[in-house]
Design a protein around this motif. Structure first.
Motif, mmCIF file in Angstrom:
data_model
loop_
_atom_site.group_PDB
_atom_site.id
_atom_site.type_symbol
_atom_site.label_atom_id
_atom_site.label_comp_id
_atom_site.label_asym_id
_atom_site.label_seq_id
_atom_site.Cartn_x
_atom_site.Cartn_y
_atom_site.Cartn_z
ATOM 1 N N THR A 149 -48.158 9.840 51.452
ATOM 2 C CA THR A 149 -48.560 10.789 52.167
ATOM 3 C C THR A 149 -47.685 12.218 52.665
ATOM 4 O O THR A 149 -46.441 11.667 53.138
ATOM 5 C CB THR A 149 -49.330 10.267 53.672
ATOM 6 O OG1 THR A 149 -48.132 9.460 54.623
ATOM 7 C CG2 THR A 149 -50.230 9.126 53.611
ATOM 8 N N THR A 150 -48.611 13.247 52.436
ATOM 9 C CA THR A 150 -47.537 14.530 53.113
ATOM 10 C C THR A 150 -47.974 15.792 54.395
ATOM 11 O O THR A 150 -48.901 15.005 54.552
ATOM 12 C CB THR A 150 -47.201 15.830 51.733
ATOM 13 O OG1 THR A 150 -48.948 16.033 51.479
ATOM 14 C CG2 THR A 150 -46.738 14.340 51.026
ATOM 15 N N ARG A 151 -47.452 16.544 54.729
ATOM 16 C CA ARG A 151 -47.311 16.882 55.367
ATOM 17 C C ARG A 151 -46.735 18.189 55.747
ATOM 18 O O ARG A 151 -45.633 18.176 55.207
ATOM 19 C CB ARG A 151 -47.266 15.984 57.319
ATOM 20 C CG ARG A 151 -47.862 17.124 58.604
ATOM 21 C CD ARG A 151 -48.558 16.562 59.642
ATOM 22 N NE ARG A 151 -48.791 15.431 59.744
ATOM 23 C CZ ARG A 151 -49.498 14.523 60.956
ATOM 24 N NH1 ARG A 151 -48.562 14.835 61.930
ATOM 25 N NH2 ARG A 151 -50.324 14.013 60.406
ATOM 26 N N PRO A 152 -46.936 19.536 55.659
ATOM 27 C CA PRO A 152 -46.349 20.899 55.569
ATOM 28 C C PRO A 152 -45.052 20.261 56.321
ATOM 29 O O PRO A 152 -44.673 20.172 58.350
ATOM 30 C CB PRO A 152 -47.410 21.801 56.388
ATOM 31 C CG PRO A 152 -48.758 21.341 56.288
ATOM 32 C CD PRO A 152 -48.111 19.968 56.611
ATOM 33 N N PHE A 153 -43.803 20.753 55.458
ATOM 34 C CA PHE A 153 -42.493 21.016 56.356
ATOM 35 C C PHE A 153 -42.079 19.847 56.401
ATOM 36 O O PHE A 153 -40.568 19.053 56.485
ATOM 37 C CB PHE A 153 -42.150 21.473 57.751
ATOM 38 C CG PHE A 153 -42.568 23.531 57.467
ATOM 39 C CD1 PHE A 153 -41.725 23.532 56.282
ATOM 40 C CD2 PHE A 153 -44.075 23.952 58.249
ATOM 41 C CE1 PHE A 153 -42.107 25.325 56.234
ATOM 42 C CE2 PHE A 153 -43.435 25.199 57.569
ATOM 43 C CZ PHE A 153 -42.757 25.542 56.867
ATOM 44 N N LEU A 154 -42.503 18.868 57.226
ATOM 45 C CA LEU A 154 -42.586 16.986 58.004
ATOM 46 C C LEU A 154 -41.914 15.785 57.068
ATOM 47 O O LEU A 154 -41.421 15.311 56.713
ATOM 48 C CB LEU A 154 -43.533 17.014 58.713
ATOM 49 C CG LEU A 154 -44.285 17.340 60.058
ATOM 50 C CD1 LEU A 154 -44.860 16.864 61.344
ATOM 51 C CD2 LEU A 154 -42.420 17.504 60.526
#
Length: 477
Positions: A149-154
């Motif tokens: 799972t991905t999230r911008p910058f984090l």
């Protein structure tokens, strides 16, 4: 587009913090999505923030005697396998290259998830005598970890970072380096990003694969979740033994050196957004803001206004990262646009201001307006930028203080974790079983064993046995 409309286009953080975050990074033009799943395009404004972070950190690295190097992007599988704990820690996230052109490779290679093994191979070739030590290296690069799972910058599959890798004659020197670099990170994040941090050591469960000790700086975000914002690792001589790195000491005895590594990444941009942002968008600390001041002419169609605004801009760019907006958009649209982009100071000038020999300066952090005499501009703008920088830090610190709790029993821990987002300070016996139980029952992970210890009880919050340490616990990104 009116100011009203612009603000409404961002979801309120109280309503849905995750959606608010995504709205901000897209609408403030920090990133865009790409067709490569889990990988992002960092747009010029987002990249400019990273360049400022990079510049300020790099100055600190150079001051502490470090040199920049560059290692290959690919790591042969046999090299990665040399340090058992290290490879096991990274195995689930590794991206493998199996073909070069149409030919199958004799040995598959991974795209670097981190570069310890490459540095070790290099050190084995260049370190032979105590005279070759220490080597204080740092690398600015991108790494790949196949996150689910991905999230911008984090969290993304490819991200930008720096990784320091040093090698020393003694354990004492290496341990001192590890703490020194943690202090460099803490100072940078507090002074430049205006985010207060807790410094401490990770538990054995949370430490870096292959390390003897991992140290961390932990920050608290607006929603009460923790963000690990930088780590520093002491390796002992484990990697040196695995890679056959030895040097002749002053008595001409073959000895294993001691190593460290330390890193921060573009995750720091996520920290800035979530620590300081509001429902109108970004709020950037002046130290890293691509634009520190924007000049906006009011009633630009009237004689002399554009000329005066341009004159102010020419003066301001000598003392700050300044810009001017001479577009045909309305002042209201411009106010909303630069609020969303988090520009620390807005300088407005119109016909009445010109008559009175002044301009209006508006702070992004608290919307405070100051009337500044035009002949005092060079004196007042740096003072106001400093006020924004300090104000952001104090506001984030006050929020952390009010969102830090204590728990002395498991019931208290579960209740606090369910009802109050933030850090929870609680005593711990040191066992992995209790750490796992707290994760399972209260939904919290150990953030760090702070260097500044407090005795808030005698017993472990989980099992009731005598407590060894006080830990910060919490939910985290």
């Amino acid at each position: 587009m009116s100011n009203e409309k612009m603000v409404k286009s961002i979801t309120s953080m109280e309503e849905d913090f995750a959606k608010w975050y995504t709205d901000v990074v897209l609408k403030a033009e920090l990133v865009d999505y790409s067709s490569v799943r889990g990988c992002l395009i960092i747009r010029p404004y987002g990249y400019a923030i990273w360049e400022n972070i990079q510049k300020l950190l790099n100055e600190r690295f150079v001051e502490t005697g470090h040199e920049n190097v560059y290692m290959p992007l690919f790591i042969p599988e046999s090299l990665l396998q040399k340090e058992k704990d290290h490879v096991e820690g990274f195995a689930p996230e590794v991206a493998w290259v199996t073909h070069g052109g149409n030919e199958k490779l004799e040995e598959r290679m991974c795209v670097r998830p981190t570069s310890e093994t490459l540095f070790c191979e290099h050190y084995a070739n260049i370190v032979h005598s105590y005279r070759d030590l220490p080597k204080l290296y740092n690398q600015w690069c991108s790494v790949v970890r196949w996150e689910k799972t991905t999230r911008p910058f984090l969290r993304s599959r490819e991200f930008l970072w720096q990784e320091g890798h040093t090698i020393h004659a003694t354990a004492e020197e290496a341990k001192a380096e590890t703490i020194q670099m943690l202090d460099v990170y803490a100072d940078f994040v507090e002074q430049c990003l205006a985010i207060p941090v807790i410094k401490g050591q990770k538990t054995e469960k949370e430490r870096f694969a292959g390390a003897e000790a991992t140290y961390t700086i932990e920050a608290l975000m607006h929603d009460g979740k923790a963000l690990q914002s930088g780590t520093s690792h002491y390796f002992g001589d484990g990697f040196a033994r695995a890679f056959g790195i030895q040097y002749a000491d002053k008595d001409n005895q073959l000895t294993y050196p001691h190593q460290t590594s330390w890193g921060v990444s573009t995750r720091l941009i996520g920290a800035i957004i979530m620590a300081h942002g509001d429902d109108n968008g970004l709020v950037l600390p002046p130290a890293i803001a691509p634009k520190q001041v924007v000049v906006i002419p009011i009633a630009a169609h009237k004689a002399g206004v554009t000329e005066k605004a341009t004159e102010l801009y020419e003066r301001l760019k000598k003392i700050a990262r300044a810009s001017i907006d001479l577009s045909e958009q309305s002042p209201g649209w411009k106010f909303a646009e630069y609020e969303m982009k988090g520009v620390p100071l807005r300088v407005e000038i119109g016909p009445k201001d010109i008559e009175q020999g002044q301009c209006v300066v508006v702070r992004r952090d608290n919307r405070e307006k100051t009337f500044v005499k035009l002949d005092e501009l060079e004196e007042k703008i740096p003072m106001l930028l400093k006020a924004v920088q300090d104000g952001l830090y104090q506001k984030a610190l006050a929020r952390r203080e009010t969102m830090t709790y204590q728990a002395t029993t498991m019931e208290e821990m579960i209740k606090t974790a369910q009802e109050k987002p933030g850090f929870i300070k609680a005593m711990w016996c040191g066992s992995r079983e209790c750490e796992d139980a707290l994760k399972e029952k209260a939904g919290v992970s150990s953030r760090c064993i702070p260097f500044e210890q407090e005795q808030i009880a005698d017993r472990c919050v989980c099992c009731g046995k005598p407590a060894a340490k006080m830990l910060y616990w919490g939910k985290a990104y």
